[in-house]
Design a protein around this motif. Structure first.
Motif, PDB file in Angstrom:
ATOM      1  N   PHE A  23       9.496 -32.993 -37.978  1.00  0.00           N
ATOM      2  CA  PHE A  23       8.452 -33.221 -36.986  1.00  0.00           C
ATOM      3  C   PHE A  23       7.252 -33.833 -37.714  1.00  0.00           C
ATOM      4  N   GLN A  24       6.841 -35.001 -37.263  1.00  0.00           N
ATOM      5  CA  GLN A  24       5.706 -35.721 -37.857  1.00  0.00           C
ATOM      6  C   GLN A  24       5.890 -35.996 -39.350  1.00  0.00           C
ATOM      7  N   SER A  25       7.144 -36.178 -39.791  1.00  0.00           N
ATOM      8  CA  SER A  25       7.369 -36.444 -41.219  1.00  0.00           C
ATOM      9  C   SER A  25       6.790 -37.795 -41.636  1.00  0.00           C
ATOM     10  N   SER A  26       6.726 -38.740 -40.720  1.00  0.00           N
ATOM     11  CA  SER A  26       6.141 -40.042 -41.064  1.00  0.00           C
ATOM     12  C   SER A  26       4.629 -39.930 -41.209  1.00  0.00           C
TER      13      SER A  26
ATOM     14  N   LEU B 178      14.003 -37.714 -56.752  1.00  0.00           N
ATOM     15  CA  LEU B 178      14.983 -36.963 -57.548  1.00  0.00           C
ATOM     16  C   LEU B 178      15.447 -35.716 -56.792  1.00  0.00           C
ATOM     17  N   SER B 179      14.479 -34.989 -56.227  1.00  0.00           N
ATOM     18  CA  SER B 179      14.822 -33.705 -55.595  1.00  0.00           C
ATOM     19  C   SER B 179      15.676 -33.894 -54.343  1.00  0.00           C
ATOM     20  N   ALA B 180      15.354 -34.908 -53.530  1.00  0.00           N
ATOM     21  CA  ALA B 180      16.148 -35.165 -52.315  1.00  0.00           C
ATOM     22  C   ALA B 180      17.569 -35.561 -52.692  1.00  0.00           C
TER      23      ALA B 180
ATOM     24  N   LEU C  37      14.142 -40.903 -47.853  1.00  0.00           N
ATOM     25  CA  LEU C  37      13.840 -41.419 -46.506  1.00  0.00           C
ATOM     26  C   LEU C  37      14.776 -40.807 -45.459  1.00  0.00           C
ATOM     27  N   LYS C  38      16.022 -40.546 -45.879  1.00  0.00           N
ATOM     28  CA  LYS C  38      16.991 -39.909 -44.956  1.00  0.00           C
ATOM     29  C   LYS C  38      16.616 -38.454 -44.693  1.00  0.00           C
TER      30      LYS C  38
END
Length: 655
Positions: free
Chosen positions: A517-520, A594-596, A648-649
């Motif tokens: 939610f509202q990540s952008s 890296l973490s994602a 981004l995913k």
């Protein structure tokens, strides 16, 4: 086995520190007298001296941020010039520098990679501190370093004082009627037989009103108080920037950003700027759409002049409408001790580590202390201090105290660390009930702590978080954070504190769906902070007006919502002005790649509790500390380069 936390002699810290450092000076002199210096007889004991200073100073500086008082501030301010003088002396000692260079040239082929990494880092840092310069320049660097220490602490203290001094008193229940019961209980007091409510700029209290406060005027009042805190910091920023610019020019750098990158994984200024601009560009259109959704909801209440102070309130309403997600509904399921117990269970399943309560003194009765063990053997100790207090600095952080290493007698010394948060307080009637966002923060800080505590590197200068490039230090914390959104992980501890009922699947699904939610909006906000920080250090901005103009230009390009003119965000940006992130705030996003990517490996394996992968992560990343560059460690773990698309995913910005 572990040193106890003891500050019974706090008021005499300055004298004790002076005596302690004089003894260290003698030890260094003795080392320099050795005829045939080697890694074993010179570098090992030299590292031990450095570790002993951390051991001595950390509790003194730590107490000032968790139990701030006139005494802790006085002691801190007395100790700063003493340690700054010593550190400058050591870092500019040509004899130590020459000895290290000599040992490197003689022993490079016989030392292992980790020992060579210690030497490389040390020689680089000596150069960065101006060791090779003539005396008048060294003297000026010493003066600059001392002044920087003093005024960055002053910046932090001004912020804390401003946070402590503001109170918003409300006596009309209509203005607080939407505020959750647990927050309202903490705000409530009686005066002359009238029930009133007090809200402050302490984070739990501020968030309670800005997110749920019914009165638009009161929301703006507390918002304005928050973002105009410590106006005197404007002048401190001018001085900080001028001193940093002078310092790096003496050292031969064009600007502070270039100097900052000398110790980071990113190597070029343009790489950092283009990375941030790419992220900002990819997120901006969606961020504007997210903002329009909030404004449309506010318009239903007749608000056509939407303001920054309305953002949290209507975001929360929108979140509730879209996901039926009310943070308050969840709090009874996130009782602090229950969360900790389930979290420890998860960490045991993932990394084969166990937490056992330790009976040892700490700085406050609400601090919990645990010993960590692997395969039945104690390997580390952690202090966990989660509840907000008036005398505690805002935010959350991990602080390392002791570092895992082998000393010159061949004994293994075990690591210790602190985790600090500002979560809702417990009272005699109600335990500390966390928001899910607090749970996420706890996972994040534990990620830092485990990176420090699970090290198996025997050289203290590259063990734990020591020697880790600043722009990758957030990798283990953000990686662990992702697990706080997993259904099976949440079920380990999301239990109602009164009934023991486990949070149901539908409620957990709402948390997971609402994650992006509202990540952008969140992404462009982080890009705004990081680009402002990095560009601020690419050339010298001399006045408050120039600094504001830079911030405005970054916002113009990337922000979805431009804040009001009175918003002086920079005066409270302690990460970069008193917290070590100068020209390095971008590292949050840099490390997130890296973490994602690492987290996706667990998803792709089909088992979030993939113990084999968890142990591999523990052994290839966490246990290696700063002994190798993180890009090499990441490759060892993943067997490939990281991809920005994973981030981004995971944020739902691309599918």
């Amino acid at each position: 086995m572990f040193k106890e936390f003891d500050l019974s002699n706090l008021e005499n810290s300055k004298e004790l520190l002076e005596k302690f450092l004089d003894e260290n000076r003698k030890k260094v002199d003795e080392l320099l007298k050795i005829e045939n210096k080697t890694y074993k007889n010179f570098v090992l004991p030299f590292q031990e001296i450095g570790e002993s200073i951390n051991d001595f100073l950390t509790p003194i500086f730590h107490i000032d941020s968790v139990k701030n008082s006139e005494i802790t501030t006085k002691v801190y301010e007395e100790c700063i010039p003493v340690i700054s003088k010593y550190e400058t002396e050591i870092s500019q000692n040509e004899n130590i520098y020459s000895a290290l260079v000599d040992i490197q040239s003689k022993e490079k082929s016989t030392l292992n990679n980790i020992q060579n990494k210690v030497l490389e880092n040390e020689i680089r840092d000596f150069k960065l501190s101006g060791c090779h310069l003539e005396n008048n320049k060294k003297k000026r660097l010493e003066e600059i370093n001392l002044r920087l220490s003093e005024i960055s602490h002053k910046f932090s203290q001004n912020l804390l004082n401003a946070t402590k001094s503001f109170e918003m008193i409300i006596d009309n229940f209509e203005d607080v009627k939407e505020i959750p019961a647990s927050d309202l209980e903490l705000a409530k007091f009686e005066e002359e037989g009238i029930t009133k409510y007090k809200f402050t700029l302490q984070m739990p209290s501020y968030l309670a009103y800005i997110t749920y406060g019914t009165s638009r005027e009161k929301r703006e009042e507390i918002y304005k108080a928050y973002c105009t805190r410590a106006p005197e910091n404007g002048k401190i920023i001018e001085e900080l920037l001028a001193l940093k610019d002078e310092k790096v020019k003496i050292l031969g750098f064009e600007n502070y950003a270039q100097y900052s990158l000398a110790t980071k994984m990113a190597s070029k200024e343009e790489d950092v700027v283009s990375f941030l601009e790419e992220l900002g560009s990819k997120a901006k259109n969606r961020a504007k759409e997210e903002l329009e959704e909030i404004k449309a909801l506010a318009l239903k209440d007749g608000i056509s002049d939407f303001k920054s102070s309305d953002m949290s309130y209507y975001s929360e309403k929108l979140k509730k409408a879209q996901y039926d997600l009310d943070e308050e509904y969840y709090r009874p399921y996130f009782e602090q001790q229950s969360v900790l117990n389930g979290f420890f269970d998860f960490l045991h399943q993932m990394f084969n580590i166990k937490f056992t309560k330790a009976n040892t003194p700490a700085w406050d009765e609400k601090v919990k202390v645990y010993d960590l063990s692997e395969d039945g053997k104690i390997v580390a100790r952690i202090y966990i201090d989660l509840e907000a207090r008036k005398e505690k600095r805002g935010g959350a952080w991990m602080n390392n105290w002791h570092t895992y290493h082998r000393n010159s007698k061949g004994e293994i010394k075990l690591p210790t660390a602190y985790i600090v948060g500002n979560f809702p307080q417990s009272t005699e009637e109600t335990p500390s009930l966390l928001r899910h966002s607090d749970v996420v923060t706890l996972f994040h800080e534990m990620g830092h702590a485990l990176h420090h505590l699970l090290s198996k590197i025997e050289e203290p200068f590259v063990s734990g978080i020591s020697g880790v490039a600043w722009d990758t230090v957030e990798f283990p914390s953000q990686f662990l954070e992702y697990f706080s959104y997993d259904k099976d992980v949440l079920k380990l501890f999301a239990k109602h504190y009164q009934t023991g009922e486990v949070l149901d699947d539908a409620a957990i699904d709402r948390i997971i769906k609402a994650k992006n939610f509202q990540s952008s909006l969140a992404t462009v906000r982080q890009v705004e902070f990081a680009l402002f920080d990095f560009k601020l250090h690419q050339k010298l901005y001399k006045t408050e007006e120039e600094i504001q103009n830079l911030l405005d230009s970054v916002r113009e390009k990337f922000s979805a919502m431009i804040p009001p003119r009175y918003n002086k965000f920079q005066n409270g940006f302690s990460h970069i002005f008193s917290g070590g992130y100068s020209a390095g705030y971008y590292s949050y996003k840099w490390a997130e790649v890296l973490s994602a990517d690492a987290f996706y490996m667990f998803i792709d394996s089909g088992n979030i509790f993939n113990k084999e992968l968890g142990i591999k992560y523990r052994d290839t990343i966490l246990s290696q500390g700063g002994s190798y560059d993180m890009d090499k460690l990441f490759f060892n773990f993943a067997q490939r380069e990281p991809s920005v698309d994973s981030l981004l995913k995971i944020d739902g910005i691309i599918s």
